[in-house]
Enzyme design. Structure first.
Site, short mmCIF file in Angstrom:
data_model
loop_
_atom_site.label_atom_id
_atom_site.label_comp_id
_atom_site.label_asym_id
_atom_site.label_seq_id
_atom_site.Cartn_x
_atom_site.Cartn_y
_atom_site.Cartn_z
N GLY A 20 18.17 35.98 -3.02
CA GLY A 20 18.91 34.97 -2.27
C GLY A 20 19.85 35.55 -1.25
O GLY A 20 20.97 35.06 -1.05
N ALA A 21 19.40 36.61 -0.56
CA ALA A 21 20.27 37.34 0.36
C ALA A 21 20.31 36.75 1.76
O ALA A 21 20.94 37.32 2.65
CB ALA A 21 19.82 38.80 0.43
N ASN A 22 19.66 35.61 1.96
CA ASN A 22 19.57 35.05 3.31
C ASN A 22 20.72 34.11 3.66
O ASN A 22 20.72 33.51 4.73
CB ASN A 22 18.24 34.31 3.49
CG ASN A 22 18.04 33.21 2.47
OD1 ASN A 22 18.35 33.40 1.29
ND2 ASN A 22 17.53 32.07 2.89
N SER A 136 28.90 31.55 -13.37
CA SER A 136 29.78 30.64 -12.64
C SER A 136 30.85 30.12 -13.58
O SER A 136 30.63 30.01 -14.80
CB SER A 136 28.97 29.46 -12.09
OG SER A 136 29.80 28.40 -11.66
N TYR A 164 23.06 22.38 -14.37
CA TYR A 164 23.60 23.55 -13.68
C TYR A 164 24.42 24.40 -14.65
O TYR A 164 24.27 25.63 -14.70
CB TYR A 164 24.47 23.13 -12.50
CG TYR A 164 25.12 24.31 -11.80
CD1 TYR A 164 24.38 25.18 -11.04
CD2 TYR A 164 26.49 24.53 -11.93
CE1 TYR A 164 24.97 26.27 -10.41
CE2 TYR A 164 27.10 25.61 -11.29
CZ TYR A 164 26.33 26.47 -10.54
OH TYR A 164 26.93 27.55 -9.92
#
Length: 292
Positions: A20-22, A136, A164
């Site tokens: 998810g580096a974008n 989280s 989540y």
């Protein structure tokens, strides 16, 4: 003294894989690692967006396709990877409407936890140093149990916030159980659980509700920037003496912002029997068995 990215040592010769580096935290993690000499593999589903981000980062970065909602894509990615030093399990989804992955898993749990569980297991023999997994503060929103018998919401009403929380609790338990197994096997590898606090990234714009238009500005008031939120991952990924048995993250404003420090977690997250049961169920569902 508060830890800052300026304390990162020269990372020349070290390779990091960041999922998810974008965008958001992953983009800033990649930028800092590359700035300190690291080679970074940006593992992303949307390779066009990722390449645009990569083109704006100075340093040795490359894009590889990885869809964490598809076990076949995960296996293909793992098959292309050689040896590297650090895996950063950063990608995630939050508060989205109910849907399922290609393999039939509830989407938030399937991507946030099962995708990273499978990825880490398939890459384990090529990881030279450590694994960093993002949890989280939202893991504390869980009801006082983890439904091991129905993690995929096949017999429960879907509540996106609880889904989540379940995925982030699973991330935390997975990281802790992986560290326990490393220690049990006498491995020098390490597993870190971190949380980024609260930051106004695009995670807050994918609910497909009116909240998409107001969440990011509201979050920006109580949270901190994506660049600051990336510091937890950067600390755990680069500090030689960071304790892997500590849950690292900001602690100000109930964990929403602040410097990286030892952070509290829920009582449920410390249940070692649940760690083991979650691990066994994750292996069963993904078909990925860890070889230490």
């Amino acid at each position: 003294m508060a830890w800052k990215p300026s304390r990162i040592a020269d990372q020349t010769g070290r390779t990091f894989v960041v999922t998810g580096a974008n965008g958001g935290i992953g983009k800033h993690t990649t930028r800092q690692l590359a700035a300190h000499g690291a080679t970074v593999v940006m593992a992303c589903r949307n390779t066009e967006t990722a390449q645009r981000v990569a083109d704006g980062i100075q340093g040795d970065v490359r894009v590889e396709r990885l869809d964490l909602a598809d076990l076949a894509s995960i296996r293909e990615f793992a098959g292309r990877m050689g040896e590297f030093d650090v895996l950063i399990n950063n990608a995630g989804l939050m508060y989205i409407p109910f849907s399922r992955t290609k393999d039939g898993f509830e989407m938030q749990w399937g991507v946030n936890h099962l995708g990273h569980f499978a990825l880490t297991g398939l890459l384990l023999d090529r990881i030279g140093d450590r694994v960093v997994t993002l949890s989280s503060i939202g893991h504390k929103q869980m009801p006082p149990t983890l439904h091991i018998d129905d993690l995929n919401y096949e017999h429960r009403r879907y509540v996106r916030g609880f889904a989540y929380a379940q995925s982030k609790l699973s991330n935390l338990m997975f990281a802790r159980e992986l560290q326990r197994r490393f220690e049990e096997k006498g491995s020098s590898k390490r597993s870190y659980a971190v949380h980024p606090g609260v930051s106004a990234t695009d995670l807050f714009a994918r609910t497909e509700t009116p909240l998409d238009y107001i969440s990011k500005p509201m979050v920006a008031i109580v949270g901190h920037s994506p660049a600051k939120a990336a510091e937890s991952s950067l600390f755990a990924a680069t500090e030689p003496d960071a304790d892997p048995n500590v849950y690292w993250g900001p602690t100000w404003l109930f964990g929403s912002q602040g410097p990286v420090r030892p952070s509290p977690s829920s009582a449920l997250s410390k249940d070692r029997e649940l760690w083991r049961r979650l691990w066994a169920e994750s292996e069963r569902l993904t078909g990925v068995t860890y070889q230490f």
